[in-house]
Write a protein that holds these residues in place. Structure first.
Motif, PDB file in Angstrom:
ATOM      1  N   ILE A  83       0.863  -1.183   0.000  1.00  0.00           N
ATOM      2  CA  ILE A  83       0.000   0.000   0.000  1.00  0.00           C
ATOM      3  C   ILE A  83       0.895   1.227   0.000  1.00  0.00           C
ATOM      4  N   VAL A  84       0.575   2.187  -0.844  1.00  0.00           N
ATOM      5  CA  VAL A  84       1.374   3.409  -0.911  1.00  0.00           C
ATOM      6  C   VAL A  84       1.388   4.094   0.459  1.00  0.00           C
ATOM      7  N   GLY A  85       2.588   4.322   1.004  1.00  0.00           N
ATOM      8  CA  GLY A  85       2.738   5.038   2.259  1.00  0.00           C
ATOM      9  C   GLY A  85       2.588   4.203   3.510  1.00  0.00           C
ATOM     10  N   ALA A  86       2.261   2.915   3.383  1.00  0.00           N
ATOM     11  CA  ALA A  86       2.081   2.052   4.556  1.00  0.00           C
ATOM     12  C   ALA A  86       3.334   1.208   4.789  1.00  0.00           C
ATOM     13  N   GLY A  87       3.436   0.672   5.996  1.00  0.00           N
ATOM     14  CA  GLY A  87       4.575  -0.169   6.346  1.00  0.00           C
ATOM     15  C   GLY A  87       4.132  -1.505   6.892  1.00  0.00           C
ATOM     16  N   MET A  88       5.119  -2.319   7.252  1.00  0.00           N
ATOM     17  CA  MET A  88       4.849  -3.581   7.908  1.00  0.00           C
ATOM     18  C   MET A  88       4.317  -3.327   9.315  1.00  0.00           C
ATOM     19  N   PRO A  89       3.641  -4.306   9.930  1.00  0.00           N
ATOM     20  CA  PRO A  89       3.166  -4.112  11.304  1.00  0.00           C
ATOM     21  C   PRO A  89       4.313  -3.709  12.231  1.00  0.00           C
ATOM     22  N   GLY A  90       4.094  -2.655  12.999  1.00  0.00           N
ATOM     23  CA  GLY A  90       5.103  -2.187  13.940  1.00  0.00           C
ATOM     24  C   GLY A  90       6.147  -1.269  13.350  1.00  0.00           C
ATOM     25  N   LYS A 112       5.562   1.500  11.591  1.00  0.00           N
ATOM     26  CA  LYS A 112       5.091   2.867  11.792  1.00  0.00           C
ATOM     27  C   LYS A 112       4.219   2.898  13.050  1.00  0.00           C
ATOM     28  N   PRO A 113       3.885   4.067  13.576  1.00  0.00           N
ATOM     29  CA  PRO A 113       3.254   4.145  14.907  1.00  0.00           C
ATOM     30  C   PRO A 113       1.861   3.530  15.011  1.00  0.00           C
ATOM     31  N   PHE A 114       1.059   3.531  13.943  1.00  0.00           N
ATOM     32  CA  PHE A 114      -0.346   3.157  14.054  1.00  0.00           C
ATOM     33  C   PHE A 114      -0.643   1.915  13.217  1.00  0.00           C
ATOM     34  N   ASN A 115      -1.073   0.864  13.897  1.00  0.00           N
ATOM     35  CA  ASN A 115      -1.242  -0.438  13.265  1.00  0.00           C
ATOM     36  C   ASN A 115      -2.717  -0.779  13.078  1.00  0.00           C
ATOM     37  N   TYR A 116      -3.000  -1.387  11.905  1.00  0.00           N
ATOM     38  CA  TYR A 116      -4.382  -1.763  11.581  1.00  0.00           C
ATOM     39  C   TYR A 116      -4.394  -3.077  10.815  1.00  0.00           C
ATOM     40  N   ARG A 117      -5.467  -3.813  11.058  1.00  0.00           N
ATOM     41  CA  ARG A 117      -5.806  -4.938  10.182  1.00  0.00           C
ATOM     42  C   ARG A 117      -6.824  -4.411   9.174  1.00  0.00           C
ATOM     43  N   LEU A 118      -6.530  -4.548   7.884  1.00  0.00           N
ATOM     44  CA  LEU A 118      -7.416  -4.039   6.840  1.00  0.00           C
ATOM     45  C   LEU A 118      -8.335  -5.153   6.373  1.00  0.00           C
ATOM     46  N   ALA A 165     -15.798 -13.951   7.457  1.00  0.00           N
ATOM     47  CA  ALA A 165     -14.920 -13.605   8.573  1.00  0.00           C
ATOM     48  C   ALA A 165     -13.474 -13.469   8.124  1.00  0.00           C
ATOM     49  N   GLY A 166     -13.099 -14.247   7.125  1.00  0.00           N
ATOM     50  CA  GLY A 166     -11.722 -14.221   6.651  1.00  0.00           C
ATOM     51  C   GLY A 166     -11.458 -13.216   5.555  1.00  0.00           C
ATOM     52  N   ASP A 167     -12.357 -12.274   5.338  1.00  0.00           N
ATOM     53  CA  ASP A 167     -12.145 -11.246   4.322  1.00  0.00           C
ATOM     54  C   ASP A 167     -11.164 -10.211   4.866  1.00  0.00           C
ATOM     55  N   ILE A 168      -9.925 -10.650   5.000  1.00  0.00           N
ATOM     56  CA  ILE A 168      -8.873  -9.835   5.614  1.00  0.00           C
ATOM     57  C   ILE A 168      -7.744  -9.665   4.595  1.00  0.00           C
ATOM     58  N   ILE A 169      -7.378  -8.430   4.352  1.00  0.00           N
ATOM     59  CA  ILE A 169      -6.344  -8.133   3.364  1.00  0.00           C
ATOM     60  C   ILE A 169      -4.959  -8.272   3.975  1.00  0.00           C
ATOM     61  N   GLY A 170      -4.807  -7.859   5.219  1.00  0.00           N
ATOM     62  CA  GLY A 170      -3.507  -7.976   5.874  1.00  0.00           C
ATOM     63  C   GLY A 170      -3.348  -6.937   6.954  1.00  0.00           C
ATOM     64  N   GLU A 171      -2.187  -6.973   7.600  1.00  0.00           N
ATOM     65  CA  GLU A 171      -1.891  -6.032   8.674  1.00  0.00           C
ATOM     66  C   GLU A 171      -0.835  -5.042   8.208  1.00  0.00           C
ATOM     67  N   TYR A 172      -1.071  -3.745   8.530  1.00  0.00           N
ATOM     68  CA  TYR A 172      -0.238  -2.657   8.044  1.00  0.00           C
ATOM     69  C   TYR A 172      -0.053  -1.627   9.156  1.00  0.00           C
ATOM     70  N   SER A 173       0.945  -0.790   8.978  1.00  0.00           N
ATOM     71  CA  SER A 173       1.126   0.330   9.901  1.00  0.00           C
ATOM     72  C   SER A 173       1.185   1.635   9.108  1.00  0.00           C
ATOM     73  N   PHE A 174       0.810   2.726   9.789  1.00  0.00           N
ATOM     74  CA  PHE A 174       0.684   4.021   9.132  1.00  0.00           C
ATOM     75  C   PHE A 174       1.299   5.115   9.998  1.00  0.00           C
ATOM     76  N   ASP A 175       1.613   6.226   9.377  1.00  0.00           N
ATOM     77  CA  ASP A 175       2.228   7.344  10.101  1.00  0.00           C
ATOM     78  C   ASP A 175       1.237   8.075  10.991  1.00  0.00           C
ATOM     79  N   ARG A 176      -0.039   7.983  10.670  1.00  0.00           N
ATOM     80  CA  ARG A 176      -1.064   8.662  11.469  1.00  0.00           C
ATOM     81  C   ARG A 176      -2.278   7.742  11.579  1.00  0.00           C
ATOM     82  N   PRO A 177      -3.164   8.008  12.525  1.00  0.00           N
ATOM     83  CA  PRO A 177      -4.347   7.151  12.656  1.00  0.00           C
ATOM     84  C   PRO A 177      -5.213   7.221  11.407  1.00  0.00           C
TER      85      PRO A 177
END
Length: 372
Positions: free
Chosen positions: A282-289, A291-297, A304-316
């Motif tokens: 994802i443009v501007g996103a990082g691996m979990p941990g 960047k400061p803010f982590n999300y499961r997309l 239930a398994g419609d999960i793209i992955g886990e990413y981190s971002f510079d801001r919430p």
């Protein structure tokens, strides 16, 4: 139209990036005289076929509908391979295709009289596995794809003008080299009897680390040694890293972990994320941990398994934020679906001036008309 004005979700292909890939592919044909076809099973965005046709020699199809699309929208050489042809479709295939490749000698025996006058080929299976996943390995034991040496029937070669093999998947040219060693050991004595050899797809020619010189050497040697014409039919390499999927955040759910619900779905709009599986960039996103803010997309289907992955971002993340998923041209539009009644993403082109042109929008009727 500007990026911010495009309703999400939408795919877009960056025309400049696509042209960059096509120019790389054309250098291979310029250096070898081989012919490169677009494998439509990976990328069938036919609004771009006129552009692609300025660089490639035609299309490769996996059945009647793809064959018709290539014939109508590009109109150059049109090759087809199917694991088995249906008799009630074969006459139309004959009208559409210049080259017809058979998966077995039994299929050849059924259709050879009708196919008289066409360039006909047999798919061969060298039994040499290079793919990392069995699901994408046509050479796995018991494979239904291609004729093995044990099943090769020289007595039925009359009317066969070419051979085809397809063994690679997202691989560099060293995998082709090792495949050719085995292929020629098994089938080389018959290569002098055909006019062309199709080395299939899976060649990641437009990847930054791909060894093009080695591919060129292989093709030139084959053509000179056996006095034949080499075809290749990459799909991913044509559209690699040229397409994107833009999605918006609909909600944030905080149940032990922050989950961002998007208006795009892995299950519906990027099914290879679950099938391969893989984690798209994802443009501007990082691996979990990272960047400061982590999300499961996550998608917004009921799966239930419609999960793209886990990413981190510079801001919430917040509602209506846009996320740009990378490398979403190949095996996305051709495989997406409307599970749960999810609308299909629009399809757009980012032209060389930086404007976004919507070439297809989908609505309720596109969902309804698939059903009865």
């Amino acid at each position: 139209m500007k990026f911010e004005s495009m309703p999400t979700p939408f795919y877009f292909v960056d025309q400049a990036l696509l042209i960059k890939n096509l120019e790389i592919l054309r250098t291979v044909t310029d250096r070898t005289g081989c012919r490169i076809l677009l494998a439509q099973k990976a990328f069938s965005m036919f609004s771009l076929y006129p552009l692609i046709g300025r660089y490639l020699h035609g299309t490769a199809a996996s059945g009647l509908f793809e064959a018709r699309l290539g014939f109508e929208e590009m109109g150059l050489e049109n090759h087809v391979f199917s694991a088995a042809y249906k008799e009630n479709e074969f006459d139309e295939i004959l009208k559409l295709c210049s080259h017809i490749i058979f998966n077995s000698f039994s299929q050849w025996e059924i259709f050879r009289n009708k196919a008289n006058g066409h360039e006909c080929g047999i798919r061969l299976n060298p039994g040499h596995s290079t793919a990392s996943r069995a699901m994408y390995d046509p050479c796995t034991p018991g494979s239904r794809l291609g004729v093995t040496l044990e099943n090769f029937r020289p007595g039925l070669m009359d009317g066969i003008s070419g051979f085809h093999f397809h063994t690679l998947c997202e691989q560099n040219s060293h995998a082709l080299v090792s495949t050719l060693e085995v292929f020629e050991q098994k089938f080389g004595k018959w290569l002098h009897d055909v006019k062309w050899l199709n080395i299939g797809g899976g060649h990641h020619i437009t990847r930054d680390d791909y060894d093009i010189d080695k591919l060129v050497d292989c093709i030139n040697r084959l053509q000179k040694q056996y006095n034949l014409l080499v075809y290749a039919e990459p799909g991913e390499a044509v559209a690699l890293n040229s397409g994107f999927l833009v999605a918006s955040v609909l909600d944030i759910i905080a149940n032990d972990f922050n989950s961002a619900i998007l208006d795009a779905s892995a299950a519906c709009h990027m099914p290879d994320v679950l099938e391969v599986p893989y984690r798209p960039e994802i443009v501007g996103a990082g691996m979990p941990g990272e960047k400061p803010f982590n999300y499961r997309l996550c998608g917004h289907t009921c799966l239930a398994g419609d999960i793209i992955g886990e990413y981190s971002f510079d801001r919430p993340l917040k509602r209506n934020d846009r996320l740009i998923f990378c490398d979403m041209a190949h095996y996305s539009m051709v495989k997406n679906n409307t599970f749960n009644g999810m609308p299909l993403p629009s399809i757009a082109v980012k032209n060389t001036e930086g404007d976004y042109i919507a070439v297809k929008r989908f609505a309720y009727d596109d969902f309804r008309n698939r059903l009865s």
